[in-house]
Motif scaffolding. Structure first.
Motif, PDB file in Angstrom:
ATOM      1  N   VAL A  61       0.854  -1.181   0.000  1.00 40.60           N
ATOM      2  CA  VAL A  61       0.000   0.000   0.000  1.00 40.60           C
ATOM      3  C   VAL A  61       0.892   1.234   0.000  1.00 40.60           C
ATOM      4  CG1 VAL A  61      -1.930  -1.159   1.175  1.00 40.60           C
ATOM      5  CG2 VAL A  61      -0.182   0.010   2.520  1.00 40.60           C
ATOM      6  N   ALA A  62       0.314   2.404  -0.225  1.00 37.08           N
ATOM      7  CA  ALA A  62       1.097   3.633  -0.290  1.00 37.08           C
ATOM      8  C   ALA A  62       1.274   4.296   1.068  1.00 37.08           C
ATOM      9  CB  ALA A  62       0.443   4.614  -1.266  1.00 37.08           C
ATOM     10  N   THR A  63       0.287   4.188   1.934  1.00 35.59           N
ATOM     11  CA  THR A  63       0.307   4.952   3.185  1.00 35.59           C
ATOM     12  C   THR A  63      -0.077   4.080   4.375  1.00 35.59           C
ATOM     13  OG1 THR A  63      -2.023   5.589   3.045  1.00 35.59           O
ATOM     14  CG2 THR A  63      -0.433   7.039   1.928  1.00 35.59           C
ATOM     15  N   PRO A  64       0.298   4.523   5.580  1.00 37.87           N
ATOM     16  CA  PRO A  64      -0.154   3.797   6.768  1.00 37.87           C
ATOM     17  C   PRO A  64      -1.680   3.711   6.869  1.00 37.87           C
ATOM     18  CG  PRO A  64       1.680   5.230   7.351  1.00 37.87           C
ATOM     19  CD  PRO A  64       1.288   5.560   5.926  1.00 37.87           C
ATOM     20  N   ALA A  65      -2.376   4.747   6.430  1.00 36.65           N
ATOM     21  CA  ALA A  65      -3.845   4.716   6.482  1.00 36.65           C
ATOM     22  C   ALA A  65      -4.405   3.594   5.603  1.00 36.65           C
ATOM     23  CB  ALA A  65      -4.425   6.065   6.057  1.00 36.65           C
ATOM     24  N   GLN A  66      -3.790   3.374   4.446  1.00 38.55           N
ATOM     25  CA  GLN A  66      -4.243   2.284   3.580  1.00 38.55           C
ATOM     26  C   GLN A  66      -3.949   0.931   4.221  1.00 38.55           C
ATOM     27  OE1 GLN A  66      -2.474   2.982  -0.275  1.00 38.55           O
ATOM     28  NE2 GLN A  66      -3.418   4.997  -0.436  1.00 38.55           N
ATOM     29  N   GLY A  67      -2.819   0.815   4.907  1.00 38.30           N
ATOM     30  CA  GLY A  67      -2.505  -0.414   5.627  1.00 38.30           C
ATOM     31  C   GLY A  67      -3.495  -0.655   6.756  1.00 38.30           C
ATOM     32  N   ALA A  68      -3.852   0.402   7.459  1.00 35.08           N
ATOM     33  CA  ALA A  68      -4.835   0.294   8.537  1.00 35.08           C
ATOM     34  C   ALA A  68      -6.179  -0.183   7.993  1.00 35.08           C
ATOM     35  CB  ALA A  68      -4.983   1.636   9.250  1.00 35.08           C
ATOM     36  N   GLN A  69      -6.548   0.289   6.809  1.00 32.95           N
ATOM     37  CA  GLN A  69      -7.807  -0.150   6.191  1.00 32.95           C
ATOM     38  C   GLN A  69      -7.797  -1.664   5.971  1.00 32.95           C
ATOM     39  OE1 GLN A  69      -8.408   0.883   2.044  1.00 32.95           O
ATOM     40  NE2 GLN A  69     -10.618   1.028   2.343  1.00 32.95           N
ATOM     41  N   LEU A  70      -6.675  -2.203   5.511  1.00 38.10           N
ATOM     42  CA  LEU A  70      -6.594  -3.653   5.310  1.00 38.10           C
ATOM     43  C   LEU A  70      -6.707  -4.392   6.636  1.00 38.10           C
ATOM     44  CD1 LEU A  70      -3.812  -4.104   2.603  1.00 38.10           C
ATOM     45  CD2 LEU A  70      -6.295  -4.016   2.309  1.00 38.10           C
ATOM     46  N   ARG A  71      -6.022  -3.896   7.658  1.00 41.45           N
ATOM     47  CA  ARG A  71      -6.089  -4.553   8.966  1.00 41.45           C
ATOM     48  C   ARG A  71      -7.511  -4.520   9.519  1.00 41.45           C
ATOM     49  NH1 ARG A  71      -2.026  -7.320   7.825  1.00 41.45           N
ATOM     50  NH2 ARG A  71       0.017  -6.662   8.515  1.00 41.45           N
ATOM     51  N   ARG A  72      -8.205  -3.385   9.376  1.00 38.56           N
ATOM     52  CA  ARG A  72      -9.607  -3.297   9.842  1.00 38.56           C
ATOM     53  C   ARG A  72     -10.494  -4.289   9.099  1.00 38.56           C
ATOM     54  NH1 ARG A  72      -8.501   2.190   9.677  1.00 38.56           N
ATOM     55  NH2 ARG A  72      -9.621   2.405   7.706  1.00 38.56           N
ATOM     56  N   LEU A  81       4.601  -0.881   3.213  1.00 43.60           N
ATOM     57  CA  LEU A  81       4.308   0.514   2.872  1.00 43.60           C
ATOM     58  C   LEU A  81       5.279   0.949   1.785  1.00 43.60           C
ATOM     59  CD1 LEU A  81       3.950   2.016   6.455  1.00 43.60           C
ATOM     60  CD2 LEU A  81       2.132   1.272   4.904  1.00 43.60           C
ATOM     61  N   LEU A  82       4.769   1.366   0.646  1.00 41.44           N
ATOM     62  CA  LEU A  82       5.617   1.781  -0.471  1.00 41.44           C
ATOM     63  C   LEU A  82       6.055   3.234  -0.355  1.00 41.44           C
ATOM     64  CD1 LEU A  82       3.694   0.075  -3.406  1.00 41.44           C
ATOM     65  CD2 LEU A  82       5.810  -0.694  -2.317  1.00 41.44           C
ATOM     66  N   GLY A  83       5.280   4.034   0.347  1.00 37.74           N
ATOM     67  CA  GLY A  83       5.597   5.449   0.472  1.00 37.74           C
ATOM     68  C   GLY A  83       6.303   5.745   1.772  1.00 37.74           C
ATOM     69  N   PRO A  84       6.660   7.014   1.966  1.00 38.68           N
ATOM     70  CA  PRO A  84       7.345   7.399   3.194  1.00 38.68           C
ATOM     71  C   PRO A  84       6.440   7.246   4.418  1.00 38.68           C
ATOM     72  CG  PRO A  84       6.780   9.339   1.904  1.00 38.68           C
ATOM     73  CD  PRO A  84       6.428   8.138   1.076  1.00 38.68           C
ATOM     74  N   CYS A  85       7.062   7.017   5.542  1.00 37.81           N
ATOM     75  CA  CYS A  85       6.325   6.874   6.795  1.00 37.81           C
ATOM     76  C   CYS A  85       6.756   7.998   7.727  1.00 37.81           C
ATOM     77  CB  CYS A  85       6.612   5.507   7.415  1.00 37.81           C
ATOM     78  SG  CYS A  85       5.709   5.254   8.948  1.00 37.81           S
ATOM     79  N   PRO A  86       5.892   8.970   7.961  1.00 44.18           N
ATOM     80  CA  PRO A  86       6.260  10.053   8.880  1.00 44.18           C
ATOM     81  C   PRO A  86       6.575   9.486  10.267  1.00 44.18           C
ATOM     82  CG  PRO A  86       4.244  10.578   7.681  1.00 44.18           C
ATOM     83  CD  PRO A  86       4.563   9.138   7.400  1.00 44.18           C
TER      84      PRO A  86
END
Length: 109
Positions: A61-72, A81-86
């Motif tokens: 996924v691109a963002t942590p939010a997208q990863g969270a969506q999969l976990r939910r 995560l393919l993008g940067p992680c703040p």
């Protein structure tokens, strides 16, 4: 002005899984990382990921939010995560068992 008919996409999760099974039969031993960023390019990341669980070695996924969506949605497979992680999001990334990528040298610090 030219008339443009409405467009839509219908995704059959069974067909997605069948396509992946065909790829894996063609290339035995290959492990697949399914990229489902941006809601699986508009096809519905949770539905696509659930259809591919057990077939894909993991998901990207691109963002942590997208990863969270999969976990939910109950996806338990590894998520990259393919993008940067703040830095502020690292605690959630750890809690959700997401794997961050190093996008730049300063990410090592």
């Amino acid at each position: 002005m030219r008339f443009r008919p409405p467009a839509w996409v219908e995704v059959d999760p069974g067909a997605v899984a069948a396509n992946v099974r065909a790829i894996l039969r063609y290339r035995p031993g290959v492990r697949l990382l399914a990229v489902v960023k941006e809601d699986a390019y508009g096809h519905g990341a949770p539905a696509v990921a659930r259809a591919l669980e057990g077939l894909a070695a993991g998901f990207a996924v691109a963002t942590p939010a997208q990863g969270a969506q999969l976990r939910r949605a109950g996806v338990r497979a590894p998520v990259l995560l393919l993008g940067p992680c703040p830095p502020a999001e690292l605690p959630a990334v750890r809690r959700l068992r997401l794997t961050p990528s190093l996008c730049a040298e300063h990410d090592l610090a």
